[in-house]
Design a protein around this motif. Structure first.
Motif, mmCIF file in Angstrom:
data_model
loop_
_atom_site.group_PDB
_atom_site.id
_atom_site.type_symbol
_atom_site.label_atom_id
_atom_site.label_comp_id
_atom_site.label_asym_id
_atom_site.label_seq_id
_atom_site.Cartn_x
_atom_site.Cartn_y
_atom_site.Cartn_z
ATOM 1 N N ARG A 1 0.829 -1.209 0.000
ATOM 2 C CA ARG A 1 0.000 0.000 0.000
ATOM 3 C C ARG A 1 0.860 1.254 0.000
ATOM 4 N NH1 ARG A 1 -3.394 -1.608 4.613
ATOM 5 N NH2 ARG A 1 -4.425 -3.369 3.671
ATOM 6 N N ARG A 2 1.989 1.187 0.698
ATOM 7 C CA ARG A 2 2.859 2.360 0.827
ATOM 8 C C ARG A 2 3.892 2.458 -0.307
ATOM 9 N NH1 ARG A 2 3.288 0.588 6.265
ATOM 10 N NH2 ARG A 2 5.345 -0.181 5.769
ATOM 11 N N LEU A 3 4.013 1.384 -1.070
ATOM 12 C CA LEU A 3 5.085 1.344 -2.080
ATOM 13 C C LEU A 3 4.899 2.439 -3.134
ATOM 14 C CD1 LEU A 3 7.587 -0.353 -2.892
ATOM 15 C CD2 LEU A 3 6.088 -1.624 -4.416
ATOM 16 N N GLU A 4 6.001 3.077 -3.488
ATOM 17 C CA GLU A 4 5.974 4.144 -4.489
ATOM 18 C C GLU A 4 6.858 3.758 -5.667
ATOM 19 O OE1 GLU A 4 7.233 7.739 -2.628
ATOM 20 O OE2 GLU A 4 5.347 7.997 -1.566
ATOM 21 N N ILE A 5 6.504 4.285 -6.817
ATOM 22 C CA ILE A 5 7.363 4.114 -7.993
ATOM 23 C C ILE A 5 8.460 5.155 -7.888
ATOM 24 C CG2 ILE A 5 7.489 4.298 -10.503
ATOM 25 C CD1 ILE A 5 5.858 1.930 -9.672
ATOM 26 N N ASN B 1 2.612 12.073 -10.891
ATOM 27 C CA ASN B 1 2.706 10.815 -10.142
ATOM 28 C C ASN B 1 1.892 10.875 -8.857
ATOM 29 O OD1 ASN B 1 4.321 9.713 -12.079
ATOM 30 N ND2 ASN B 1 6.227 9.892 -10.941
ATOM 31 N N GLY C 1 -1.267 8.376 -7.931
ATOM 32 C CA GLY C 1 -1.014 7.440 -6.824
ATOM 33 C C GLY C 1 0.262 6.640 -6.975
ATOM 34 N N LEU C 2 1.104 6.961 -7.962
ATOM 35 C CA LEU C 2 2.371 6.231 -8.089
ATOM 36 C C LEU C 2 3.324 6.616 -6.969
ATOM 37 C CD1 LEU C 2 3.178 6.150 -11.913
ATOM 38 C CD2 LEU C 2 1.973 4.499 -10.514
ATOM 39 N N ILE C 3 3.153 7.831 -6.449
ATOM 40 C CA ILE C 3 3.868 8.233 -5.237
ATOM 41 C C ILE C 3 2.847 8.882 -4.300
ATOM 42 C CG2 ILE C 3 6.135 8.532 -6.323
ATOM 43 C CD1 ILE C 3 5.598 11.502 -6.498
ATOM 44 N N HIS C 4 3.207 8.996 -3.058
ATOM 45 C CA HIS C 4 2.270 9.531 -2.070
ATOM 46 C C HIS C 4 2.840 10.795 -1.446
ATOM 47 C CE1 HIS C 4 0.297 5.818 -2.700
ATOM 48 N NE2 HIS C 4 1.229 5.097 -2.117
ATOM 49 N N TYR D 1 -5.200 6.911 -3.261
ATOM 50 C CA TYR D 1 -4.934 5.706 -2.471
ATOM 51 C C TYR D 1 -5.913 4.570 -2.822
ATOM 52 C CZ TYR D 1 -1.666 8.168 0.569
ATOM 53 O OH TYR D 1 -0.583 8.859 1.054
ATOM 54 N N TYR E 1 7.911 6.675 -18.448
ATOM 55 C CA TYR E 1 8.688 5.447 -18.326
ATOM 56 C C TYR E 1 8.529 4.624 -19.590
ATOM 57 C CZ TYR E 1 8.044 6.900 -13.500
ATOM 58 O OH TYR E 1 7.979 7.619 -12.343
#
Lengths: 361, 310
Positions: A352-356, B48, B52-55, B69, B84
């Motif tokens: 859930r917390r994983l980011e690209i 991103n 949601g690729l980063i938070h 999320y 990418y």
């Protein structure tokens, strides 16, 4: 599409990549290694049987009649021409060396084969002094060897490193390939994605190592004496085969979940591998409760034949290699599954917390 | 919060110690919105974040009322053509899109039909069965665009979508954006050249160093940039007198005297008028030793964006 269908869809899409990944091709070698060893053993027996068989074979009844004290001439009369016959003579100066009084002047070695046993006869000054019989295919001994190979190599190293190669790449490998965003941009919950990928890895690992366990077991059993094999299948054979395959597959379930989670949390696979190896290695020294947090503990509890440990082995080594207090089979299966569920829940949190963030890979 | 907008509420994102974006407040309405800024300004970070690729480290983001999320809901209405290059290993252009559509829950027949439609729309029919790894840069750009539009999303996010496209394909792609931007959908794209996007964008967001510099319709952004106050440091012996003369100028909004009395900081809304005023002061016999612009970020950014900095 419900989550179950999504999990299956993801697993199907991932399966090809998992099975044919160049990065984890060596996994197949780990799985096939025990089969190769037992096939080699069978081939060795077959070649020797062919080489020593036919006209040169001696009847088992005749071989059993040979007693120590018999002369070489009588043995030759009884058994016929041996497969190997070698004579060593030496000159002894008994007058100069009193200690040589009892030493023989002529030693003769003969080898016979009855189709199963190799018999080595040693004569001294024409009399038989020792008779060494060895079964070329000893089913009971081979089953113990298989148990040792399965527990010490297949579970501890083969499945362990195989799962490391397969499962750690499910997320970490995609991060390295810069293709993980493809999955993250699908309308799929991260938990569902994780379970889909886990299922793909599990199907692949369980098939590879389950088949490897079955083939190596068959490679050990089938070349044995036909009547012994038949009796074995009619009594405990199928049960043993089932539990070896089950232990291999459950090993993939447990180790797979751990290495999948490690792939989400850590960048370097060497670290979880070393930590896990140490943890599994020292399991025998841990208190009872902590022993339950080991995959190997449960797997060893499932093995139908205890791994042979030489009597002269140091106690420390025995503690390292043998399960300290094996769990019952139902407890072992349930314990392993519970451990897997716990690890997968932790992996879901991480997913859930994983980011690209390909830039830092 | 509007269910029709993309909302950034005080959003900050840091990569360790490195700033991604800082305290971003944005309300992006439907239509074509261009994120414009130099390389490394935070455009991709914003994209991103909204996908949601980063938070974010702090703040809240909503895309048409949905949280990033919850990808299972958001990605139903969103298509993102990332920068990418990589897709699934060994995939053909067709597989790349088809697989994505299967994950959307389309039946095989429906996914096939949509895949071909999307591929035709970006003009890649001939190369559809070739591996993406063998595509040129422009073809990869187009296949990513096709993947983003294949499920007919309400929100289309495109990271530098015009990079590497030849003029003809570029015109077709812009027509596609216009088509998408109509009918109340969002098209959010990024570019580092303002002139490239201002002709077809409904609104522009200028971003530099992780902060929003200006936002709105292209005309108002231009005015905002031109009207942005500029600060200058003047070195002169008679700072008090220069200050009193400059206060008479309408474009000067603030003056601060240096504690030593040998200089002053001036905030002006019109550089040309300020320059003329300084000339008049100098001609009147007052010595001005130096004029140093201390806040040229916005101007420099604008110059860069319209091509001066390239």
């Amino acid at each position: 599409m419900n989550p179950g269908q999504q999990i299956w869809m993801i697993a199907k899409l991932e399966l090809g990549r998992v099975f044919f990944s160049r990065r984890s091709f060596w996994v197949y070698l780990l799985a096939i290694f025990p089969t190769v060893i037992f096939l080699g053993h069978a081939l060795d027996f077959s070649l020797k049987a062919k080489q020593w068989g036919g006209d040169r074979k001696t009847s088992a009844e005749a071989l059993n009649q040979v007693q120590t004290g018999m002369t070489d001439e009588k043995v030759l009369q009884l058994l016929g021409k041996p497969i190997n016959d070698s004579i060593r003579k030496r000159r002894i100066r008994r007058d100069q060396d009193p200690a040589a009084e009892k030493q023989p002047e002529v030693r003769r070695f003969m080898m016979y084969f009855d189709g199963k046993r190799r018999v080595d006869l040693r004569f001294e000054d024409g009399k038989l002094v020792s008779r060494n019989m060895r079964l070329l295919m000893n089913f009971e001994e081979d089953r113990k060897v298989y148990a040792g190979m399965f527990q010490f190599f297949y579970l501890r190293l083969g499945i362990f490193f195989g799962c490391l190669g397969i499962f750690i790449n499910l997320f970490r490998g995609e991060m390295l390939d810069r293709s993980l965003h493809f999955w993250f941009l699908a309308p799929v919950k991260r938990e569902v994605l994780l379970l889909g990928k886990y299922l793909a890895g599990l199907i692949a690992a369980a098939l590879i190592f389950g088949t490897g366990a079955l083939f190596s077991f068959l490679a050990m059993v089938l070349p044995q004496d036909a009547s012994e094999v038949q009796t074995f299948w009619q009594t405990i054979g199928l049960e043993h085969a089932f539990w070896y395959v089950a232990a291999a597959m459950l090993g993939c379930v447990g180790y797979g979940s751990i290495f999948l989670a490690a792939g989400l949390l850590l960048k370097n696979p060497i670290i979880p591998a070393i930590v896990m190896l140490l943890w599994e290695g020292i399991n025998g020294f841990l208190p009872g409760v902590l022993q339950k947090l080991s995959v190997l503990h449960y797997l060893q509890s499932l093995c139908p034949v205890p791994a042979p440990l030489p009597n002269d082995m140091p106690a420390v080594m025995k503690m390292l290699l043998a399960p300290a207090a094996p769990s019952s089979v139902p407890l072992a299966v349930l314990g392993l599954l519970a451990l897997t569920v716990l690890v997968l829940l932790a992996a879901m949190q991480a997913a859930r917390r994983l980011e690209i963030n390909y830039g830092t890979e | 919060m509007s269910a029709n907008e993309i909302v950034f509420d005080n959003v900050s994102k840091f990569y360790g110690d490195v700033l991604g974006v800082n305290r971003v407040d944005l309300h992006i309405p439907p239509g074509i919105t261009s994120l414009v800024g130099p390389n490394g300004s935070g455009k991709t970070t914003l994209m991103n974040l909204m996908t949601g690729l980063i938070h974010p480290n702090s703040g809240v983001i909503h895309v048409r009322g949905l949280s990033p999320y919850a990808p299972e809901k958001l990605m139903k209405i969103m298509g993102y053509a990332t920068q990418y290059d990589a897709g699934p290993r060994g995939a053909t252009g067709f597989d790349f899109i088809f697989t994505g559509l299967l994950l959307h829950g389309f039946s095989k027949a429906e996914a096939q039909s949509r895949t071909w439609q999307a591929i035709e729309r970006v003009g890649l029919t001939v190369a559809a069965k070739r591996k993406v790894a063998g595509y040129s840069k422009g073809m990869r750009q187009r296949i990513r665009l096709a993947q983003a539009i294949a499920h007919d999303p309400l929100v289309l996010i495109l990271d530098e979508p015009l990079n590497g496209l030849d003029p003809l394909v570029r015109a077709e792609t812009i027509a596609l954006f216009r088509d998408y931007g109509a009918n109340g959908r969002h098209v959010v794209l990024s570019s580092h050249v303002l002139q490239e996007v201002d002709v077809f964008s409904d609104q522009v967001i200028l971003i530099a160093n992780g902060m929003i510099v200006a936002e709105g319709q292209i005309k108002s952004v231009r005015e905002e940039i031109h009207e942005h106050p500029s600060q200058f440091l003047l070195h002169c012996k008679d700072a008090s007198r220069v200050a009193s003369l400059l206060f008479a100028e309408a474009h000067v909004s603030e003056i601060k005297l240096a504690p030593e009395g040998d200089g002053l900081l001036v905030l002006t809304r019109n550089r040309e008028a300020f320059s003329a005023a300084l000339e008049r002061i100098a001609l009147s016999g007052i010595d001005i030793d130096g004029v140093i612009p201390t806040d040229e970020n916005v101007d420099a950014l604008y110059e860069y964006l319209i091509g001066g900095g390239r």
